[in-house]
Structures are given as C-alpha cells and as structure tokens.
Scaffold this motif. Structure first.
Motif, PDB file in Angstrom:
ATOM      1  N   UNK A 242      42.615   1.505  69.625  1.00 17.02           N
ATOM      2  CA  UNK A 242      41.517   1.081  68.641  1.00 17.02           C
ATOM      3  C   UNK A 242      40.807   2.754  68.531  1.00 17.02           C
ATOM      4  N   UNK A 243      41.097   3.733  69.457  1.00 14.30           N
ATOM      5  CA  UNK A 243      40.372   4.905  69.491  1.00 14.30           C
ATOM      6  C   UNK A 243      41.570   5.731  68.303  1.00 14.30           C
ATOM      7  N   UNK A 244      42.612   5.422  68.376  1.00  8.75           N
ATOM      8  CA  UNK A 244      43.542   6.190  67.310  1.00  8.75           C
ATOM      9  C   UNK A 244      43.176   5.635  66.039  1.00  8.75           C
ATOM     10  N   UNK A 245      43.178   4.409  65.842  1.00 13.55           N
ATOM     11  CA  UNK A 245      42.956   3.840  64.503  1.00 13.55           C
ATOM     12  C   UNK A 245      41.476   4.511  63.934  1.00 13.55           C
ATOM     13  N   UNK A 246      40.499   4.586  64.659  1.00 14.55           N
ATOM     14  CA  UNK A 246      39.320   5.122  64.134  1.00 14.55           C
ATOM     15  C   UNK A 246      39.364   6.286  63.790  1.00 14.55           C
ATOM     16  N   UNK A 247      40.072   7.374  64.606  1.00 17.44           N
ATOM     17  CA  UNK A 247      40.176   8.581  64.328  1.00 17.44           C
ATOM     18  C   UNK A 247      41.123   8.813  63.009  1.00 17.44           C
ATOM     19  N   UNK A 248      42.229   8.408  62.884  1.00 11.22           N
ATOM     20  CA  UNK A 248      43.055   8.287  61.750  1.00 11.22           C
ATOM     21  C   UNK A 248      42.560   7.920  60.617  1.00 11.22           C
ATOM     22  N   UNK A 249      41.981   6.803  60.666  1.00 10.17           N
ATOM     23  CA  UNK A 249      41.200   6.077  59.328  1.00 10.17           C
ATOM     24  C   UNK A 249      39.963   7.188  59.042  1.00 10.17           C
ATOM     25  N   UNK A 250      39.153   7.857  59.968  1.00  9.34           N
ATOM     26  CA  UNK A 250      38.081   8.839  59.449  1.00  9.34           C
ATOM     27  C   UNK A 250      38.867   9.853  58.777  1.00  9.34           C
ATOM     28  N   UNK A 251      39.926  10.506  59.483  1.00  7.04           N
ATOM     29  CA  UNK A 251      40.528  11.673  58.802  1.00  7.04           C
ATOM     30  C   UNK A 251      41.190  11.314  57.475  1.00  7.04           C
ATOM     31  N   UNK A 252      41.608  10.184  57.082  1.00  9.20           N
ATOM     32  CA  UNK A 252      42.132   9.667  56.085  1.00  9.20           C
ATOM     33  C   UNK A 252      41.085   9.617  55.018  1.00  9.20           C
ATOM     34  N   UNK A 253      40.106   8.928  55.207  1.00  9.53           N
ATOM     35  CA  UNK A 253      38.906   8.992  54.253  1.00  9.53           C
ATOM     36  C   UNK A 253      38.358  10.492  53.902  1.00  9.53           C
ATOM     37  N   UNK A 254      38.284  11.270  54.887  1.00  7.45           N
ATOM     38  CA  UNK A 254      37.871  12.753  54.638  1.00  7.45           C
ATOM     39  C   UNK A 254      38.768  13.373  53.662  1.00  7.45           C
ATOM     40  N   UNK A 255      40.069  13.096  53.936  1.00  5.12           N
ATOM     41  CA  UNK A 255      41.061  14.137  53.223  1.00  5.12           C
ATOM     42  C   UNK A 255      41.330  13.561  51.818  1.00  5.12           C
ATOM     43  N   UNK A 256      41.324  12.125  51.630  1.00  6.66           N
ATOM     44  CA  UNK A 256      41.903  11.408  50.551  1.00  6.66           C
ATOM     45  C   UNK A 256      41.152  10.412  49.655  1.00  6.66           C
ATOM     46  N   UNK A 257      39.795  10.365  50.174  1.00  2.85           N
ATOM     47  CA  UNK A 257      38.800   9.685  49.355  1.00  2.85           C
ATOM     48  C   UNK A 257      38.790   9.877  47.825  1.00  2.85           C
ATOM     49  N   UNK A 258      38.832   8.847  47.139  1.00  3.93           N
ATOM     50  CA  UNK A 258      38.623   8.969  45.774  1.00  3.93           C
ATOM     51  C   UNK A 258      40.167   9.265  44.830  1.00  3.93           C
ATOM     52  N   UNK A 259      41.270   9.465  45.768  1.00  4.16           N
ATOM     53  CA  UNK A 259      42.383   9.563  45.118  1.00  4.16           C
ATOM     54  C   UNK A 259      42.929   8.383  44.320  1.00  4.16           C
ATOM     55  N   UNK A 260      42.747   7.170  44.665  1.00  2.46           N
ATOM     56  CA  UNK A 260      43.283   6.016  43.949  1.00  2.46           C
ATOM     57  C   UNK A 260      42.648   6.047  42.823  1.00  2.46           C
ATOM     58  N   UNK A 261      41.259   6.139  42.688  1.00  2.00           N
ATOM     59  CA  UNK A 261      40.390   6.172  41.494  1.00  2.00           C
ATOM     60  C   UNK A 261      40.937   7.272  40.635  1.00  2.00           C
ATOM     61  N   UNK A 262      41.339   8.351  41.300  1.00  2.21           N
ATOM     62  CA  UNK A 262      41.772   9.380  40.076  1.00  2.21           C
ATOM     63  C   UNK A 262      43.216   9.080  39.537  1.00  2.21           C
TER      64      UNK A 262
END
Length: 575
Positions: A242-262
């Motif tokens: 659970x902790x790993x998923x939360x950390x990885x998800x937060x990191x992905x949001x920070x690094x790649x947010x908006x890429x799909x819209x672009x």
C-alpha cells in the motif's frame, strides 16, 4: 469505319479524348457518305452539298453521343453516391449493433464487480467521458478498469483509490514514456497486485521498471536512502504494498501530470480521440437498433421454443428424410447399373427398367465382358481394349444417372417443384409493389441530368430555338423533375410553341400563344386530319435560314427535330 476514319479518330482521340475523336470521326463519316450520295445524284456540285449536309449530320450525331456519355457519367456518379450512402447506413447499424451489444455485456460485468447497477451505470458514464477526451479508447479503459477493480480500486469518485484517477495517472505516465496500451495494462496490474496483497516485491516493481517507471528509485528517494539500500528494504519486506503504491502514484503524478492531455493534441492522439467519438456515434445507432430489435428477436425465440418450433422440427425432419431418400435412390441406381454393366448382376431396380433400357444395359454388359477378355488375353497391353473398358464404364455411370433422373421418384419431385413454382407465380401476380420494386428503383437510377418541363419552377439550363434557325425564338426551359409534377410532364411541355403543337394532350393545358399563331378546335383538328389522310407524323422544316459553321447548322436543325418529335410524343400520351 474506313481506315482513314479510324486513323483520324485515333489521332483526335489521343489529342482531344475519346469523345473528341468520336465526334470528329462521326463528322468525317457523315461527310464522306453525304459526298458519295450527292455525287451519284448531282455530280461534283451534289457531292459538295452532300458533304456539307453529311458533315452537319455527323457532327450532330457525335455531339449527341458525347452528351449521352456525359449523362451516363452523371448517372454513375449520383448512383454511386446513393449506393455509398445506403451502404454506410447499413455498415453503421451493423457496427453500432456490435458495439452496443458489447457495452451491454460490460454493464452486466461492472454491475457484478461493483455490486450495484446504479454504481455501474454512473461509472461507465464517467468512463465514456474520459475516453472521449483522452487518447484512450473505450475498450482500453474497460479492460484496465476491470483489472483495477479486481485489485480493490473503487468506482466511488470520492475515494482516494478511485479507478479513473488511477487510470489518469497511468495514462499520463504511458503518454510521457511512449507505452502501448498493453504496457499500461501491465502497470495497472502491478499496482493492483501490490495494493491488494499489501506486498512490494521485486517481481511487481520490476514490471514497472521494465516499462520505464523507476519504481525502486522513487521509493528510495521518498525514504531518503540509496537504491541499494532500498533493494535490501524491499527484500526484508520493510515496504508495504500500500505504501509503495502511494509513493509511486504520487511520483508519477508529479512527473507526468498533463502528458495525456498534451498527447491528445498530437496527430496520433487526435486520431485516437476521433476514433473513440466515432464509436460513440455508431453506438447510438446500434443501441437504438438493438433496443427495438430485441422485442422481435424475443418473439421469434418464444415462437421457436413453442408450438411453432415443434412444427418446424417435424417439417425439417421430413425435408431431411426427402433428401436422404433421393440420395439413397441415386446411389442405388448408380451402384446397380455399374454392377450389371461390369459383372452382369441384376439388382432390385432391374424390374423397374423398360425393355429398351434392359436391352441397352445387357448389350453394354456383353461389350464390357468382351473387351475385358481381350484386354486380359493381351497381357493387359491392348490399348484399344483398355480405352473401350474406360469408355464403357463411363457410359454405365451415365446410364445410372439417366435412369435415376427418369425414375418415378424424380417425376414426383419434378412435378411437385413445377407446381410450387407455378403457385408462387400465381400468388405473386397481384403483389405489384414486391414485383416491381427492383424495376422501379432501376428506372429511378436510370434518370439522367435533364428532364424538360415548362409548367413552372426554376430552370436549370436553357435551350433556345427560333423559327429562323438562328436561336431567336422563345426559350425552352429545362427543369428538374419533382414528385409533385404530372407524370406526363417528363416529356417536353413547352410554355411556348413557336413550332406549333399537333395535339393538346389534356384539359387545362398551359401554353403561351403569340401573334399570328392559330388555335383550332377539336372538331377542326379532326377535320384537317381527315382531309390530310392523317395518322403519320410529318415534320416540315421550311422558311429557315441556317447560319454558322456546319456544326452550328446541324445543332440548329437537331433542336428543331428534337422539339417537334417530343411535342408529337406528348400529344400522343392520353391524359
């Protein structure tokens, strides 16, 4: 066509196109024919006059042929448009029905996953909206949604584990890292397994690492340790899933947010979005079709599962028995005829053959035995005997088929089939809509681009023709046909009759009259017809002064003839 004409047509066709070559060849042929005829009548002067008239007539014929080709192209064009539109509608319903059917099954599947029809409907509505604004297609989101739901993600928009939020994060990462849909499904599986098992194993993390997501590095950075230390912590189970998923998800949001819209604004992204929207349009047609069609299918299923179905089963059984009976008898005729011809054995069907058939088969059997003996005596080398054996065996097979075709069973079947065809014909006679539908559609599609009409409406083009042949007379308006027009108006009904009108075709016929023209009563017209020994169509072209080139003069004459002939056709039509 002479060699000269052929050569001229080929050269002109190469330079001007097929129609230009044909027109020139037609004009030349007319000129040559006219000159020949004119010379036989009036010598050189007659030849000159004949050549001119022939040139004009040939040019007119070529022009008519050219117009026919243009009209044929027009009919092919609009007929093709109709065909394409009809086929597109059929394709849309077929494709849309398949899409809607699949989505109906998805709805049931999500209802089972979420435990509520209302929740499933709300989630699917949000999922479709996401598919319409992202490069994701509907089917991609369905597959990944089921994966995440299986591993404990929620359809509740308020949940921190909301499925579509997770898909947004995975989609942004996939867009930035160039993942395929399959790669993103694997990412969803890895996150789901860690979350549901609450274990962060190297097996799951490597599924992310292999697709460009540095999961171990993200965990190390979050914990403030090196990656080597993090590997040790993972091995010891010090990082929960659970902790790993939360950390990885937060990191992905920070690094790649908006890429799909672009990415959705790129050519590939827009193409994907358009494909998804097109599916929604087709789904609308298919859903409506399926909804209404279900009642008919349900009624058919109920009927086939009841008394009607039992009756059809019995009929089908009889049909199967009929086919088997026919094929068994055919095999028997073939088998017994061959047995008689090759071995001299008389089977059950021998008594059903007439005397001539028995005699023919007996003679064939004797001949076969004779040639077989010769073949054996020659040490199987006699070529003629070998050929005769083959021919006689083939004749025996033919006789078997002929005897079967002439059997009592086949007579019954043929008579029954004739009666069936005749009954269908008799029943069909009164069904005029069914019997003429194809013909009427064929006739509609055979209409070209021009229908002459003069009872009003906006003209699409104008043909001018005057009594002096120079085009100074009244206009003939060329109108498109519309369903509210009188059926006889498909022929020329000119508002002006500069060349006269042989017969008024119906009451209240509209016409524009001019100074100097004469209108006769019906009685006067009949009297004139009687005095002239009427009945035939006579066209007098007098008082005309044709000007211009031979082609121009031919066109002027053609206009006069076309008008008079068409007026005569209208006059002959009863109202």
């Amino acid at each position: 066509m002479s060699l000269t004409q052929s050569g001229t047509s080929a050269l002109a066709g190469s330079a001007l196109g097929a129609d230009g070559g044909n027109t020139l060849a037609s004009a030349m042929g007319g000129a040559l024919s006219g000159a020949t005829l004119g010379f036989s009548v009036g010598g050189p002067l007659g030849a000159a006059v004949g050549a001119g008239v022939g040139l004009a007539a040939g040019a007119a014929q070529g022009a008519i042929q050219q117009w026919e080709n243009q009209d044929a192209a027009f009919k092919d064009y609009y007929g093709g448009l109709y065909q394409e539109a009809s086929e597109e509608s059929n394709r849309m319903v077929e494709t849309g029905s398949s899409i809607a059917g699949g989505r109906e099954k998805d709805r049931i599947s999500f209802k089972t996953l979420f435990g509520s029809e209302e929740v499933a409907d709300g989630y699917l509505e949000n999922m479709v909206e996401m598919a319409n604004r992202t490069p994701f297609l509907y089917d991609d989101l369905v597959a990944m949604s089921k994966t995440l739901a299986t591993y404990g993600y929620s359809p509740d928009e308020e949940s921190k584990d909301y499925i579509l939020d997770a898909l947004q994060t995975i989609g942004d990462a996939g867009a930035a890292l160039g993942m395929s849909t399959g790669d993103m499904s694997t990412v969803a599986t890895a996150l789901g397994r860690m979350k549901s098992s609450d274990k962060a194993t190297l097996e799951y993390l490597n599924m992310l690492n292999d697709r460009g997501i540095g999961a171990v590095g993200m965990l190390a950075q979050a914990k403030g340790v090196s990656q080597g230390t993090m590997y040790g912590m993972i091995s010891k189970g010090e990082i929960t899933g659970t902790e790993a998923v939360e950390i990885i998800t937060a990191a992905l949001e920070k690094a790649y947010s908006g890429s799909m819209e672009e990415q959705s604004q790129t050519f590939e992204g827009l193409t994907s979005t358009l494909e998804g929207l097109t599916q929604e349009l087709e789904n609308a047609g298919g859903k409506a079709y399926n909804t209404l069609r279900q009642s008919g299918i349900s009624a058919m299923a109920e009927a086939y599962g009841g008394e009607l179905g039992e009756a059809i089963k019995e009929v089908n059984a009889v049909i199967g028995e009929n086919r088997a009976r026919k094929e068994n008898l055919q095999d028997q005729y073939m088998r017994e005829t061959l047995d008689m011809a090759l071995n001299g054995n008389k089977g059950e069907l021998w008594s059903q053959l007439d005397e001539k058939q028995q005699a023919d088969l007996t003679k064939l059997s004797e001949e076969f035995a004779e040639w077989s003996q010769k073949y054996e005596e020659s040490g199987r080398t006699d070529e003629e005997a070998g050929a005769q054996i083959e021919a006689l065996s083939e004749r025996a097979r033919v006789l078997g088929q002929e005897y079967f075709d002439n059997s009592g069973l086949m007579k019954i079947l043929n008579d029954t089939e004739e009666d069936e065809i005749d009954a269908i014909r008799q029943n069909t006679i009164g069904l005029t809509n069914a019997t003429t539908a194809a013909y009427r559609l064929e006739q509609v599609l055979s209409r070209g681009g021009v229908v002459l009409f003069g009872a009003g409406g906006a003209p699409t083009s104008t043909v001018t023709s005057g009594t002096d042949g120079t085009g100074s007379g009244e206009d003939l308006e060329v109108m498109p046909w519309t369903p509210d027009m009188d059926p006889y108006s498909a022929l020329v009904v000119a508002q002006s009759h500069a060349f006269g009108l042989d017969r008024v075709p119906y009451d209240e016929y509209p016409a524009l009259l001019h100074e100097g023209e004469r209108v006769l009563t019906a009685a006067e017209a009949r009297a004139q017809d009687a005095a002239g020994g009427g009945g035939g169509l006579v066209i007098n072209v007098t008082g005309n002064s044709f000007t211009g080139t031979p082609e121009d003069m031919a066109g002027q004459l053609a206009q006069i003839l076309l008008l008079r002939l068409t007026q005569a056709g209208v006059a002959a039509v009863p109202k």
